[in-house]
Design an enzyme around this catalytic site. Structure first.
Site, PDB file in Angstrom:
ATOM      1  N   ASP A   3       0.612   2.477   3.684  1.00  0.00           N
ATOM      2  CA  ASP A   3      -0.156   3.640   3.231  1.00  0.00           C
ATOM      3  C   ASP A   3       0.773   4.852   3.114  1.00  0.00           C
ATOM      4  O   ASP A   3       0.388   5.973   3.479  1.00  0.00           O
ATOM      5  CB  ASP A   3      -1.340   3.924   4.161  1.00  0.00           C
TER       6      ASP A   3
ATOM      7  N   HIS B 276       0.848  -1.208   0.000  1.00  0.00           N
ATOM      8  CA  HIS B 276       0.000   0.000   0.000  1.00  0.00           C
ATOM      9  C   HIS B 276       0.877   1.250   0.000  1.00  0.00           C
ATOM     10  O   HIS B 276       1.249   1.762   1.049  1.00  0.00           O
ATOM     11  CB  HIS B 276      -0.917  -0.011   1.228  1.00  0.00           C
TER      12      HIS B 276
ATOM     13  N   HIS C 177      -5.770  -0.406   6.117  1.00  0.00           N
ATOM     14  CA  HIS C 177      -5.464   0.426   7.296  1.00  0.00           C
ATOM     15  C   HIS C 177      -6.533   0.473   8.378  1.00  0.00           C
ATOM     16  O   HIS C 177      -7.138   1.519   8.617  1.00  0.00           O
ATOM     17  CB  HIS C 177      -5.106   1.863   6.879  1.00  0.00           C
TER      18      HIS C 177
ATOM     19  N   HIS D 212       3.075  14.096   1.316  1.00  0.00           N
ATOM     20  CA  HIS D 212       2.624  15.431   0.889  1.00  0.00           C
ATOM     21  C   HIS D 212       3.738  16.391   1.272  1.00  0.00           C
ATOM     22  O   HIS D 212       4.470  16.146   2.243  1.00  0.00           O
ATOM     23  CB  HIS D 212       1.334  15.827   1.608  1.00  0.00           C
TER      24      HIS D 212
ATOM     25  N   HIS E 207     -10.997   0.942   1.162  1.00  0.00           N
ATOM     26  CA  HIS E 207     -10.861   2.046   2.121  1.00  0.00           C
ATOM     27  C   HIS E 207     -12.235   2.177   2.757  1.00  0.00           C
ATOM     28  O   HIS E 207     -13.160   2.734   2.169  1.00  0.00           O
ATOM     29  CB  HIS E 207     -10.455   3.333   1.397  1.00  0.00           C
TER      30      HIS E 207
HETATM   31  O1  DOR Z   1      -4.394   9.766   4.527  1.00  0.00           O
HETATM   32  C1  DOR Z   1      -4.502   9.250   3.422  1.00  0.00           C
HETATM   33  N1  DOR Z   1      -3.777   9.686   2.374  1.00  0.00           N
HETATM   34  N2  DOR Z   1      -5.386   8.274   3.269  1.00  0.00           N
HETATM   35  C2  DOR Z   1      -5.703   7.799   2.054  1.00  0.00           C
HETATM   36  O2  DOR Z   1      -6.561   6.971   1.948  1.00  0.00           O
HETATM   37  C3  DOR Z   1      -5.067   8.364   0.855  1.00  0.00           C
HETATM   38  C4  DOR Z   1      -3.779   8.976   1.167  1.00  0.00           C
HETATM   39  C5  DOR Z   1      -3.237   9.840   0.045  1.00  0.00           C
HETATM   40  O3  DOR Z   1      -3.236   9.373  -1.099  1.00  0.00           O
HETATM   41  O4  DOR Z   1      -2.829  10.968   0.315  1.00  0.00           O
HETATM   42 ZN    ZN Z   2      -3.786   4.767   0.896  1.00  0.00          ZN
END
Ligand code: DOR
Ligand code: ZN
Length: 431
Positions: A295, A53, A222, A299, A168
């Protein structure tokens, strides 16, 4: 070309020699000859870690991560295979876009596979697609615009046979209701109230009911609460085809982290309580939680520094998950055998990855060498994800990957990365 890894400590055996021939493990024993010999004495050898993931962000989010930087972070974290999520820009919901994404992975240093995204109107594409690890359904919204929130639509999808549905499971209606009721302020801690534990429980309950009706095979991504562990235990006892994963942040961070990290620990599903951390660790120990999947959702710092409402959710994890778990092995919370199961053997089985997840003759030479005694503090300088931060900075960890072999090539060697070798797309057996 043959390589001999000499004096390996496997989980259950000492002083084993492993021969690698053209990327495949061809002998395990006391053989001594090879073109190249590497002495592994004093280090523990694991099947390469499989992270099923990750969000490596290409196409569409290259400011956060790309296939080179994501795979550099992976290989430095002992990860040899990743499976990437479809919430790209554009989302991976048709075959042409999937094939375009395949071309972007040429820079990847680790092996890779893909999930395909379901929408409310791409059922024909879902039927046609092959050569993927599974189909992702976002029952609740997250980063990107993928969403299939209604039971009828989810059910229509789940009626398609022989698919591993990866879910999800947050309940969208409840998220919306909570967001209207909870007045917005700039405190990131409200994230755990808007997407409260009922949101996750209801999401999981609903998909379990739909799986009962359709006989579908489902994998819950998750899980974050003690209640989800109980729900999944019950479903497993009722012989449903259900598996689940936990991410490191739900094991090692909780709502106490908002004070220090603010939006940097905004994540979907959100952080819960210390009690949940413990229940999840117990769920892993009891075998109810099948795998660890990170996961990894990078960012940029700039994006995370915006006000609560604008800040995107997600935490980078791919480089730190193995060290965090090795540290747990050293603490005695889990055994090294369990770590191998939940971070390599089981992910390979669950997604039917061919020739992966074991150190055995005929398997791919994806091998992670770890130094169980190495002590190091996680610091910014070592982080290779393009986003350049981690909530685990300053944590002192005992147990680190020191060498990572991908397809028999030494791609990571004690802090150095060899970019000459590239990963390849994984192949799948029958589910
Ligand atoms: O916190 C998250 N960020 N949860 C997700 O399901 C997607 C992920 C993202 O792609 O930023
Ligand atoms: Zn994810």
């Amino acid at each position: 070309m043959t390589t001999l890894l000499k004096n390996c400590t496997l989980a259950n055996k000492l002083n084993v020699n492993i021969t690698i021939t053209d990327g495949t493990i061809t002998a395990i024993g006391n053989q001594t000859k090879a073109d190249k010999i590497i002495d592994i004495k004093g280090k523990t050898v694991l099947p390469g870690i499989i992270d099923s993931h990750v969000h490596f962000r290409e196409p569409g989010g290259e400011q956060k991560e790309d296939w080179l930087t994501g795979s550099m972070a992976a290989v430095a974290g002992g990860v040899t295979t990743v499976i990437d999520m479809p919430n790209n820009d554009p989302p991976i919901t048709d075959l042409a876009t999937l094939n375009k994404k395949r071309k972007l992975t040429k820079k990847s240093l680790v092996n890779f596979g893909f999930f395909f995204g379901a929408t409310t109107n791409n059922i024909e594409e879902v039927r046609k697609v092959s050569g993927i690890a599974g189909i992702k359904i976002y029952v609740g919204s997250s980063t990107g615009n993928l969403l299939v929130a209604q039971d009828d639509d989810i059910k229509k999808l789940m009626e398609i046979p022989n698919i591993n549905w990866v879910i999800h499971a947050e309940d969208e209606e409840l998220i919306r209701k909570n967001s209207q009721q909870i007045s917005e302020n700039s405190n990131s801690a409200i994230h755990s109230q808007i997407r409260n534990r009922q949101v996750a429980m209801k999401g999981v309950e609903r998909v379990i009911d739909l799986a009962k009706e359709t006989n579908a095979r489902i994998h819950i991504c998750h899980i974050s609460t003690a209640e989800e562990v109980s729900l999944i235990k019950k479903a497993k006892n009722a012989n449903l085809q259900i598996t689940c994963e936990v991410s490191p942040h739900h094991l090692f961070l909780n709502d106490g982290a908002y004070e220090k990290f603010g939006n940097f620990v905004k994540v979907n599903p959100p952080l819960r309580t210390k009690k949940d951390n413990e229940a999840l660790l117990k769920g892993l120990n009891d075998g109810i939680i099948d795998i660890i999947a990170t996961d990894h959702a990078p960012h940029t710092i700039k994006e995370k520094e915006t006000p609560y409402h604008d800040a995107p959710a997600g935490i980078p994890e791919v480089q730190t998950s193995l060290p965090l778990m090795l540290n747990e092995v050293n603490k005695g919370t889990i055994t090294i055998e369990q770590l191998i199961e939940i971070m390599s053997a089981q992910p390979a089985k669950l997604f039917s990855l061919q020739n992966k997840g074991l150190i055995a003759e005929g398997y791919d030479a994806d091998i992670t060498v770890v130094d169980m005694d190495k002590k190091q503090i996680i610091n910014k300088e070592m982080l290779l994800s393009k986003c350049g931060w981690s909530p685990y900075e300053n944590m002192k960890i005992t147990g680190w990957p020191v060498m990572t072999f991908v397809n028999g090539n030494l791609v990571y060697d004690q802090g150095k990365i060899n970019q000459q070798f590239k990963g390849r797309e994984i192949t799948y057996g029958k589910i």
